[in-house]
Write a protein that holds these residues in place. Sequence first.
Motif, PDB file in Angstrom:
ATOM      1  N   LEU A 263       0.977  -1.382  -0.132  1.00  0.00           N
ATOM      2  CA  LEU A 263       0.091  -0.078  -0.049  1.00  0.00           C
ATOM      3  C   LEU A 263       0.762   1.225   0.021  1.00  0.00           C
ATOM      4  O   LEU A 263       1.822   1.516   0.798  1.00  0.00           O
ATOM      5  N   ILE A 264       0.598   2.139  -0.718  1.00  0.00           N
ATOM      6  CA  ILE A 264       0.902   3.481  -0.779  1.00  0.00           C
ATOM      7  C   ILE A 264       0.034   4.501  -0.625  1.00  0.00           C
ATOM      8  O   ILE A 264      -0.858   4.486  -1.440  1.00  0.00           O
ATOM      9  N   ALA A 277       4.529   2.988   1.498  1.00  0.00           N
ATOM     10  CA  ALA A 277       5.027   4.176   1.713  1.00  0.00           C
ATOM     11  C   ALA A 277       3.641   4.945   2.514  1.00  0.00           C
ATOM     12  O   ALA A 277       2.760   4.718   2.137  1.00  0.00           O
ATOM     13  N   VAL A 278       3.792   5.618   3.434  1.00  0.00           N
ATOM     14  CA  VAL A 278       2.744   6.665   4.018  1.00  0.00           C
ATOM     15  C   VAL A 278       2.972   7.930   3.636  1.00  0.00           C
ATOM     16  O   VAL A 278       4.250   8.507   3.863  1.00  0.00           O
ATOM     17  N   VAL A 279       2.398   8.798   2.677  1.00  0.00           N
ATOM     18  CA  VAL A 279       2.574  10.111   2.380  1.00  0.00           C
ATOM     19  C   VAL A 279       1.517  11.278   3.022  1.00  0.00           C
ATOM     20  O   VAL A 279       0.611  10.906   3.549  1.00  0.00           O
ATOM     21  N   ARG A 280       2.026  12.414   2.975  1.00  0.00           N
ATOM     22  CA  ARG A 280       1.325  13.309   3.737  1.00  0.00           C
ATOM     23  C   ARG A 280       0.233  14.124   2.754  1.00  0.00           C
ATOM     24  O   ARG A 280      -0.899  14.405   3.060  1.00  0.00           O
ATOM     25  N   ASP A 284       4.254  15.353  -1.543  1.00  0.00           N
ATOM     26  CA  ASP A 284       4.943  14.254  -0.966  1.00  0.00           C
ATOM     27  C   ASP A 284       4.859  13.010  -1.782  1.00  0.00           C
ATOM     28  O   ASP A 284       5.930  12.370  -2.103  1.00  0.00           O
ATOM     29  N   LEU A 285       3.554  12.744  -2.271  1.00  0.00           N
ATOM     30  CA  LEU A 285       3.530  11.389  -3.091  1.00  0.00           C
ATOM     31  C   LEU A 285       4.235  11.816  -4.534  1.00  0.00           C
ATOM     32  O   LEU A 285       4.963  10.787  -4.796  1.00  0.00           O
ATOM     33  N   GLU A 307      -3.251   5.061  -3.235  1.00  0.00           N
ATOM     34  CA  GLU A 307      -4.380   6.075  -2.919  1.00  0.00           C
ATOM     35  C   GLU A 307      -4.606   7.300  -3.705  1.00  0.00           C
ATOM     36  O   GLU A 307      -3.190   7.993  -3.993  1.00  0.00           O
ATOM     37  N   ALA A 308      -5.493   7.760  -4.364  1.00  0.00           N
ATOM     38  CA  ALA A 308      -5.686   8.846  -4.995  1.00  0.00           C
ATOM     39  C   ALA A 308      -5.441   9.997  -4.371  1.00  0.00           C
ATOM     40  O   ALA A 308      -5.523  10.035  -3.247  1.00  0.00           O
ATOM     41  N   VAL A 309      -4.904  11.091  -5.344  1.00  0.00           N
ATOM     42  CA  VAL A 309      -5.052  12.450  -4.581  1.00  0.00           C
ATOM     43  C   VAL A 309      -5.896  13.643  -5.415  1.00  0.00           C
ATOM     44  O   VAL A 309      -6.201  12.890  -6.480  1.00  0.00           O
ATOM     45  N   GLU A 310      -6.187  14.550  -4.909  1.00  0.00           N
ATOM     46  CA  GLU A 310      -7.084  15.487  -5.427  1.00  0.00           C
ATOM     47  C   GLU A 310      -6.589  16.050  -6.787  1.00  0.00           C
ATOM     48  O   GLU A 310      -5.467  16.357  -6.805  1.00  0.00           O
TER      49      GLU A 310
END
Length: 328
Positions: A263-264, A277-280, A284-285, A307-310
């Motif tokens: 998982l990222i 990876a755990v992102v902020r 950061d991603l 996981e998607a970002v806006e």
Amino acid sequence: MPRVNGPRVLRVDVLRPTPGALDEGAAALRSGQLVAFPTETVYGLGANACSAPAVERIFAVKQRPADNPLIVHVHSLEAAAEVTARITPLARELAGRWWPGPLTLVLEADPGLPDVTTGGLSTVAVRMPGHPLALALLRAAELPVAAPSANRSGRPSPTTAQHVVAELGTGVDLILDGGPCSVGVESTVVDARGERPIVLREGAVSREHLGLGTDDAQEGDVRASPGTRYRHYAPACAVELVAAGDGVARASRLAQQGRRVGLIGFTAAHPPTRTVAVVRDAADLAQRLYGALRDAEAAGLEMVVVEAVEEVGIGRAVMDRLRRAAAG
């Protein structure tokens, strides 16, 4: 000639690059060799843009389609004028605002530029990178440098010198190691031949930065931009893109089915899912994305859930890269 024990790697202080390292890199470029070097976006695989044999080596080492144009890196707007037929008023305006930086401008090419550099097109993509080591190398070499990402075609771009070594090995003559790249995704590519910028590839210079709304109609020729037509950015493991907040549950379901999954995302995974990876946030991603995809691959995972970002600002570039990686 390729080195049996791998490419020569020089660790360089980014803020105070030693003349010896810059001289060696510049001499290698002038002699037709391939030099990998950091930019603020990703590591590039550089060759003299005006030498067809040197540029042909880039295509051979990367296994890159011949009709995929290269970005030519320059140290000034005046140097860009040497590889273009005309610097348009729009290009001058955009360069004044964003050079040096992660913005590539597509303009009409100088007729003397080799066809291999332009991918057989009448246009050329030009950028003045914002990384101090890249700029110092370009000034020392005193020539335009064609430099796509220093990886095999279709693979995740390299953001460290170690990625370049692992990916291309003895195909590179010299690697200048300036540490990890700060942006992490490739430059924004804009067609600057007209009166209004047309975005051909999303990057760190966003549509908002360019004064463009999300609903602006953009009808550009994507053939003029790298990274838009072929499979790109994909690791050996599968990539699945899910909504923010859904990653842990989706990865857990896959793990329960016996899949080796990672998982990222914005929170850590539950074992046996591997937390890659755990992102902020989106920035950061962007900075960590390609390294994380390579880590997932190196861990022997079958799949990595991301996981998607806006899709605002650099988030558009991140989502563009993830969709292309997932499509592989």
